[in-house]
Design an enzyme around this catalytic site. Structure first.
Site, PDB file in Angstrom:
ATOM      1  N   HIS B 155      25.539  -4.649  14.890  1.00  0.00           N
ATOM      2  CA  HIS B 155      24.842  -3.397  14.604  1.00  0.00           C
ATOM      3  C   HIS B 155      25.571  -2.755  13.432  1.00  0.00           C
ATOM      4  CE1 HIS B 155      23.388  -3.386  19.022  1.00  0.00           C
ATOM      5  NE2 HIS B 155      22.397  -3.775  18.230  1.00  0.00           N
ATOM      6  N   ARG B 157      25.693  -0.026  11.663  1.00  0.00           N
ATOM      7  CA  ARG B 157      26.263   1.319  11.525  1.00  0.00           C
ATOM      8  C   ARG B 157      27.579   1.485  12.267  1.00  0.00           C
ATOM      9  NH1 ARG B 157      21.201   3.993  14.859  1.00  0.00           N
ATOM     10  NH2 ARG B 157      21.807   3.354  16.976  1.00  0.00           N
ATOM     11  N   GLU B 158      27.966   0.462  13.031  1.00  0.00           N
ATOM     12  CA  GLU B 158      29.182   0.558  13.845  1.00  0.00           C
ATOM     13  C   GLU B 158      30.397   0.128  13.022  1.00  0.00           C
ATOM     14  OE1 GLU B 158      27.859  -1.560  17.389  1.00  0.00           O
ATOM     15  OE2 GLU B 158      26.220  -0.145  17.657  1.00  0.00           O
ATOM     16  N   ARG B 213      20.814   0.396  12.051  1.00  0.00           N
ATOM     17  CA  ARG B 213      21.370  -0.422  13.142  1.00  0.00           C
ATOM     18  C   ARG B 213      20.914  -1.884  13.088  1.00  0.00           C
ATOM     19  NH1 ARG B 213      22.461  -0.152  18.921  1.00  0.00           N
ATOM     20  NH2 ARG B 213      21.042  -1.427  20.155  1.00  0.00           N
ATOM     21  N   ASN B 230      20.820  -7.315  18.805  1.00  0.00           N
ATOM     22  CA  ASN B 230      21.369  -7.503  20.145  1.00  0.00           C
ATOM     23  C   ASN B 230      20.324  -7.312  21.248  1.00  0.00           C
ATOM     24  OD1 ASN B 230      23.660  -8.380  21.523  1.00  0.00           O
ATOM     25  ND2 ASN B 230      24.164  -6.305  22.210  1.00  0.00           N
ATOM     26  N   ARG B 231      19.059  -7.476  20.871  1.00  0.00           N
ATOM     27  CA  ARG B 231      17.984  -7.577  21.861  1.00  0.00           C
ATOM     28  C   ARG B 231      17.184  -8.858  21.589  1.00  0.00           C
ATOM     29  NH1 ARG B 231      20.661  -3.932  23.035  1.00  0.00           N
ATOM     30  NH2 ARG B 231      20.139  -1.784  23.680  1.00  0.00           N
ATOM     31  N   HIS B 290      31.323  -3.768  19.399  1.00  0.00           N
ATOM     32  CA  HIS B 290      30.356  -2.718  19.098  1.00  0.00           C
ATOM     33  C   HIS B 290      31.092  -1.382  19.080  1.00  0.00           C
ATOM     34  CE1 HIS B 290      26.506  -4.959  19.892  1.00  0.00           C
ATOM     35  NE2 HIS B 290      27.347  -5.768  20.511  1.00  0.00           N
ATOM     36  N   SER B 291      30.386  -0.354  18.641  1.00  0.00           N
ATOM     37  CA  SER B 291      30.906   1.000  18.888  1.00  0.00           C
ATOM     38  C   SER B 291      29.684   1.911  19.108  1.00  0.00           C
ATOM     39  CB  SER B 291      31.745   1.505  17.691  1.00  0.00           C
ATOM     40  OG  SER B 291      30.938   1.946  16.620  1.00  0.00           O
ATOM     41  N   TYR B 292      29.765   3.065  19.707  1.00  0.00           N
ATOM     42  CA  TYR B 292      30.962   3.629  20.286  1.00  0.00           C
ATOM     43  C   TYR B 292      30.749   3.795  21.794  1.00  0.00           C
ATOM     44  CZ  TYR B 292      27.877   7.707  19.877  1.00  0.00           C
ATOM     45  OH  TYR B 292      26.786   8.564  19.948  1.00  0.00           O
ATOM     46  N   TYR B 342      23.085   0.548  30.867  1.00  0.00           N
ATOM     47  CA  TYR B 342      21.686   0.491  31.280  1.00  0.00           C
ATOM     48  C   TYR B 342      21.226  -0.954  31.223  1.00  0.00           C
ATOM     49  CZ  TYR B 342      21.798   1.058  26.190  1.00  0.00           C
ATOM     50  OH  TYR B 342      22.124   0.983  24.869  1.00  0.00           O
ATOM     51  N   GLU B 364      32.723  -1.884  23.485  1.00  0.00           N
ATOM     52  CA  GLU B 364      32.316  -0.726  22.691  1.00  0.00           C
ATOM     53  C   GLU B 364      33.613   0.020  22.369  1.00  0.00           C
ATOM     54  OE1 GLU B 364      29.295   0.418  21.752  1.00  0.00           O
ATOM     55  OE2 GLU B 364      27.845  -0.708  22.957  1.00  0.00           O
TER      56      GLU B 364
END
Lengths: 213, 403
Positions: B155, B157-158, B213, B230-231, B290-292, B342, B364
């Site tokens: 992703h 933006r991380e 992202r 990541n989906r 990943h973050s955050y 989730y 994360e």
């Protein structure tokens, strides 16, 4: 039915905590005070027939400008049944005193009032996480604004954080209030969307913040 | 060319050397000229003249010794030393505590590969916009040794994840040979590190939208761009949770930031990794950054049931979180993806786990929302350091469990 214990480390409890923190920031935050969640100590959930789900929380916060002091509080967050258009009902009790911001508030107020040109700024923090010191009060005022938006727009299945202040513009007024028009980017963690919200904040050292979307 | 050191015993011998000096056809290069007999004389002699000069000195009874047997060797080694030093200069000029562009990151990957013999930069594919997908391979030998996979920046933006991956790469490389744990790891296993798993998205966060992202692929029939990488993995792909809470699992709407894509592995960034890992066939761990939120998670995300190896993964996860906390007190929550955040389908560690890679973890990193994606650069190195301790704990366990 009785309240059941939730693991405070898991997101269902964390989502309710985010609402409580948002609400508290709106109520008690200002250009001289930003409250941050340090730890969610305990969380319980109660399903109330025909009403909704109520979360009981014990939180530990910190004032980012007074980091050594711990602020404990309890909160209740009630999400109304089946409603996505109604804001959760929140009650927060802060134990003890928060550090006074009278002096800092007055300083900020005087500084802005004395500006010749209306203040304009964008990207707070910037891409690298920097916030110039003179913009920190506006950053913290954005926490107040985002706190309100987060409280008003959260459901049991959302978790909002302020991602960035995209834009802020001061609007000079004839009365005593300061007015700032913000474009805030809010990050919603379940959908992962980063959404812009336009918010107007009126602020006065003695009258506090009033927010309108 | 040889360099001789000549020790004269008296004025007469000095005069002999001065005579030698005058014979231009010998092309002698006196580094220290003959003057007083108390001082040694150093002279560089071209190969062709070496035998005759030595014969002359011996016939005159003048003492000498060989200072430098072969000058070329010395020069070659010096040149190499200088080159290595220059690289080290460039390395120490890469600021691990700052955020960098893709070009700068790729340059540093080249530098690491050239500085360390056991580090190799390989390309495992190309992004949608045709940018190379570069992986650093850490290998001290063998053939398809059991391997660890580590990726960052899926992703885009991380930003703290790509930045941390660079620090970690440098740390592993420089620790081999000095740190017992890293040395024993690389003596037994290989490590593959993909620091920028989504280069198109990463460039976009620099040029256009810091909050981007997804990938940057065009989606048929939509004005919106990009798929949540990541989906997009083939693990419960496209499944939405049957029960109301919480969230969509993965979205079927192209404009969504969690859009799963038209089909599993539709994204070349994902497919390239899948193919690489399958073709290799000997990966023992799959770790992704990943973050955050400060979470350390293991499968599953696409379903809320526990994996078969729940007990071991939970225990290892807690140990790793404890290692992370030992440095600066940063707390990470541990659990399955579904319980901790989730239900979310199509995630990478679910795929890797269901494909036989038992030690599959998603981290994360910092923080918990104060700065979120915009983590101040001053926190990069502390984040990388604590994260590395957690990863190391996991990797050591994998190493010890791997035959």
């Amino acid at each position: 039915s009785p309240a059941m214990e939730l693991p405070p480390s898991h997101f269902p409890a964390a989502r309710a905590a985010a609402v409580a923190v948002g609400y508290l920031r709106y109520l008690r935050g200002g250009p001289g005070r930003g409250l941050e969640l340090r730890e969610l100590r305990r969380a319980r959930r109660q399903d109330i027939d025909d009403v909704g789900h109520k979360y009981y929380l014990e939180l530990e916060l910190e004032d980012v400008l007074d980091k050594d002091r711990r602020v404990s509080c309890t909160a209740e967050v009630l999400y109304h049944l089946g409603s996505t258009s109604c804001a959760p009902e929140v009650q927060v009790t802060v134990q003890g005193e928060l550090r006074s911001t009278e002096e800092a508030d007055q300083e900020f107020y005087n500084r802005i009032r004395s500006l010749e040109k209306e203040l304009v700024a964008e990207n707070i923090p910037d891409s690298h996480g920097n916030v110039p010191p003179e913009l920190e009060p506006l950053h913290l005022l954005a926490w107040v604004a985002s706190g309100y938006v987060i409280w008003q727009n959260s459901t049991e299945n959302t978790k909002f954080h302020l991602a960035q202040v995209k834009h802020v513009k001061q609007v000079k007024r004839n009365d005593e209030d300061l007015q700032f028009d913000y474009v805030l980017l809010l990050h919603e963690m379940v959908s992962q969307e980063v959404l812009p919200w336009q918010v107007t904040v009126l602020w006065h050292p003695q009258h506090g913040a009033r927010v309108s979307q | 060319h040889q360099v001789l050191r000549i020790r004269t015993k008296n004025e007469e011998e000095v005069r002999q050397l001065q005579l030698l000096e005058s014979l231009e056809h010998l092309e002698l290069d006196f580094w220290i000229n003959p003057s007083a007999h108390a001082l040694p004389v150093d002279v560089r002699i071209p190969a062709a003249s070496v035998q005759s000069v030595k014969a002359f000195l011996e016939s005159q009874g003048i003492d000498y010794s060989i200072l430098i047997e072969d000058l070329q060797d010395v020069l070659d080694k010096e040149k190499q030393d200088m080159a290595e030093s220059a690289q080290r200069q460039r390395s120490s000029s890469f600021d691990f505590g700052a955020y960098h562009t893709l070009d700068d990151i790729n340059e540093e990957l080249d530098h690491l590969a050239s500085e360390y013999s056991f580090v190799e930069k390989i390309q495992i594919g190309e992004s949608y916009e045709k940018r190379p997908l570069y992986v650093l391979k850490f290998s001290t030998g063998g053939s398809k040794r059991p391997a660890i996979w580590l990726d960052a920046g899926i992703h885009s933006r991380e930003w703290v994840t790509q930045a941390s991956a660079l620090w970690i790469a440098n740390k592993i490389a420089s620790d081999y040979g000095t740190d017992a744990s890293v040395t024993s790891l690389l003596d037994k296993m290989d490590l593959f590190l993909l620091p920028v798993a989504n280069p198109d998205g990463f460039v976009y966060t620099h040029t256009s939208n810091r909050m981007w992202r997804k990938t940057r692929s065009k989606i048929a029939g939509s004005v919106c761009v990009g798929v949540d990488p990541n989906r997009n993995w083939d693990a419960g792909f496209g499944v939405s949770p049957l029960l109301a809470p919480p969230g969509p699992g993965a979205s079927s709407r192209p404009c969504s930031d969690s859009y799963h894509g038209p089909s599993a592995n539709s994204e070349v960034e994902v497919k390239s990794v899948v193919d690489f890992i399958k073709n290799h066939g000997n990966f023992k761990a799959f770790l992704t950054l990943h973050s955050y939120s400060q979470l350390l998670m293991y499968p599953y995300g696409y379903k809320c049931t526990r994996p078969d190896d729940y007990a071991e993964l939970e225990s290892l996860g807690r140990a790793a979180a404890s290692s992370i906390r030992s440095l600066y007190g940063t707390t990470f929550q541990v659990g399955t993806i579904c319980n901790t955040i989730y239900q979310a389908s199509g995630g990478s560690i679910d795929w890797s786990y269901d494909n036989g890679i038992k030690y599959s973890f998603a981290l994360e990193l910092r923080d918990t929302g104060r700065y979120g994606f915009l983590l101040p650069a001053a926190q990069i190195v502390p984040t990388a350091k604590e994260t590395w301790l957690g990863l190391k704990r996991i990797i050591e366990h994998v190493r010890d469990k791997t035959a």
